[in-house]
Scaffold this active site. Structure first.
Site, short mmCIF file in Angstrom:
data_model
loop_
_atom_site.label_atom_id
_atom_site.label_comp_id
_atom_site.label_asym_id
_atom_site.label_seq_id
_atom_site.Cartn_x
_atom_site.Cartn_y
_atom_site.Cartn_z
N TYR A 296 0.83 -1.20 0.00
CA TYR A 296 0.00 0.00 0.00
C TYR A 296 0.87 1.26 0.00
CZ TYR A 296 -3.82 -3.17 1.44
OH TYR A 296 -4.74 -4.19 1.53
N PRO B 107 -15.54 -4.74 2.83
CA PRO B 107 -16.79 -5.22 3.43
C PRO B 107 -18.01 -4.35 3.10
CG PRO B 107 -15.48 -4.08 5.08
CD PRO B 107 -14.62 -4.16 3.84
N ILE B 108 -17.75 -3.12 2.62
CA ILE B 108 -18.90 -2.33 2.14
C ILE B 108 -18.76 -2.10 0.63
CG2 ILE B 108 -19.52 -1.29 4.35
CD1 ILE B 108 -18.02 1.20 3.49
N ALA B 109 -18.12 -3.10 -0.01
CA ALA B 109 -18.00 -3.12 -1.47
C ALA B 109 -17.43 -1.81 -2.02
CB ALA B 109 -19.34 -3.47 -2.11
P1 NAP Z 1 -14.32 -0.79 1.72
O1 NAP Z 1 -13.83 -0.73 3.10
O2 NAP Z 1 -15.45 -1.73 1.40
O3 NAP Z 1 -14.77 0.66 1.21
C1 NAP Z 1 -13.97 1.79 1.38
C2 NAP Z 1 -14.66 2.98 0.70
O4 NAP Z 1 -15.94 3.19 1.30
C3 NAP Z 1 -13.90 4.27 0.84
O5 NAP Z 1 -14.11 5.00 -0.37
C4 NAP Z 1 -14.60 5.00 1.99
O6 NAP Z 1 -14.57 6.41 1.84
C5 NAP Z 1 -16.02 4.52 1.83
N1 NAP Z 1 -16.70 4.44 3.11
C6 NAP Z 1 -16.24 3.91 4.27
N2 NAP Z 1 -17.16 3.97 5.25
C7 NAP Z 1 -18.24 4.58 4.69
C8 NAP Z 1 -19.50 4.95 5.19
N3 NAP Z 1 -19.83 4.70 6.45
N4 NAP Z 1 -20.39 5.55 4.33
C9 NAP Z 1 -20.06 5.81 3.04
N5 NAP Z 1 -18.85 5.47 2.51
C10 NAP Z 1 -17.95 4.86 3.32
O7 NAP Z 1 -13.16 -1.13 0.67
P2 NAP Z 1 -11.60 -1.43 0.73
O8 NAP Z 1 -10.83 -0.24 1.15
O9 NAP Z 1 -11.29 -2.05 -0.58
O10 NAP Z 1 -11.45 -2.59 1.83
C11 NAP Z 1 -11.16 -2.35 3.18
C12 NAP Z 1 -9.73 -2.73 3.52
O11 NAP Z 1 -9.49 -4.11 3.22
C13 NAP Z 1 -8.66 -2.02 2.68
O12 NAP Z 1 -8.52 -0.68 3.05
C14 NAP Z 1 -7.48 -2.91 2.92
O13 NAP Z 1 -6.93 -2.68 4.23
C15 NAP Z 1 -8.13 -4.28 2.86
N6 NAP Z 1 -8.04 -4.89 1.49
C16 NAP Z 1 -7.29 -6.00 1.34
C17 NAP Z 1 -7.17 -6.61 0.11
C18 NAP Z 1 -6.32 -7.84 -0.01
O14 NAP Z 1 -6.00 -8.25 -1.13
N7 NAP Z 1 -5.97 -8.47 1.11
C19 NAP Z 1 -7.83 -6.08 -1.02
C20 NAP Z 1 -8.63 -4.95 -0.84
C21 NAP Z 1 -8.74 -4.37 0.42
P3 NAP Z 1 -13.64 7.38 2.76
O15 NAP Z 1 -12.28 6.78 2.78
O16 NAP Z 1 -13.73 8.68 2.05
O17 NAP Z 1 -14.24 7.45 4.14
#
Ligand code: NAP
Length: 281
Positions: free
Chosen positions: A61, A202-204
């Protein structure tokens, strides 16, 4: 509002908060982005204060800068935070794993990581050497627990079999209301073998709070209304009600952090959990 729920991590005695803090996009995306760290640190600190004392990052990252921002956020409270990081798939030979871990420790400004995860499997590097290096890091006190990410059930079993003393504590994979493919094989495997499933995206990636208006979203909205919660809070509660699942939403926006923290500490009733299972198949 605070997250006060925990689950045991794998077969260990570690109590892991059911909600952690994702960091993809913190410090940059694929490359380091300087500027904005103050706000990012503030968001992570707020999440920690609200009980999400579990941060997930990776050497990949922001080319390591995400780990540096995490270090700023946990400064002076390292011991109270569970830090998980990951070694990239191109760095899975014995020597590379040891080297990658040293670099992560340096960036994280800590002497150990709580969970060291293989970010993606790499079929061209035998898992045996990777796991040997993981055990060496555990022996040296640099790593507390060993995890994998994006591994199938079969790959998780192979990683487990390559370990001589410790077990695989967790597998981090994509899992949400709208992405449920792991339910067929991996989720039951993790349940049986006591491997914690860490749900990423987890929130797509923001799709769930944005979301659509068709029938399945109307089910989500009506359940949210019934509990006076938001879509996101219901979607995260639906995940953490499942065993052995914890979730790591990423939020840089302070309002999002607060909203996400409010996803734990209450329970969807079984009929509502079932209604969501059916609506989002
Ligand atoms: P996510 O957590 O499903 O979604 C993040 C997005 O949702 C950001 O744009 C965030 O905006 C927004 N958000 C968060 N809370 C919200 C709310 N309450 N209301 C409206 N929008 C909201 O997606 P992700 O970042 O892909 O996944 C989470 C974590 O999993 C990553 O950060 C990473 O640590 C890990 N990950 C791991 C892998 C792997 O290969 N192991 C792959 C993907 C992700 P803001 O930031 O503007 O608040």
């Amino acid at each position: 509002m605070s997250c006060v729920e925990f689950k045991k991590l794998g077969k260990t005695d570690v109590n892991l908060p059911v909600l952690g803090l994702g960091t993809w996009g913190i410090g940059g995306m694929m490359s380091r982005h300087l500027g904005g760290e103050e706000n990012q640190v503030q968001a992570l600190r707020l999440g920690l204060e609200l009980g999400m004392r579990f941060i997930d990052t990776a050497e990949m990252y922001a080319s390591g800068h995400s780990e540096e921002v995490v270090a700023m956020a946990v400064e002076k409270k390292r011991e109270s935070v569970f830090i998980a990081t990951k070694v990239s798939p191109q760095n899975l030979t014995y020597e590379h794993v040891l080297r990658s871990c040293e670099s992560s420790l340096r960036r994280l400004k800590t002497s150990y990581v709580d969970l060291y995860q293989v970010h993606w499997p790499n079929p061209s590097i035998p898992i045996g050497g990777t796991m040997k290096a993981m055990e060496k890091l555990v022996e040296e006190g640099k790593v507390r627990e060993i995890g994998v990410s994006n591994f199938s059930a079969q790959q998780t079993r192979e990683a487990e079999e390559a370990l001589s003393r410790k077990g695989i504590a967790s597998n981090q994979v994509e899992y949400s209301l709208t992405e449920r493919s792991i339910e067929e094989e991996l989720l039951p495997y993790c349940g049986r073998e006591h491997v914690t499933l860490i749900a990423y995206s987890p929130i797509a990636r923001g799709q769930i709070p944005g979301g659509g208006r068709d029938a399945r979203w109307r089910v989500l909205d009506s359940i949210a209304q019934k509990y006076s919660k938001t879509r996101t809070q219901v979607a995260l509660n639906w995940l953490i009600r499942k065993e052995p699942v914890v979730a790591i939403p990423k939020a840089a926006n302070l309002e999002h952090v607060k909203e996400n923290a409010g996803s734990a500490g209450w329970r969807l009733r079984k009929e509502d959990q079932d209604a969501l299972n059916d609506a989002f198949t």
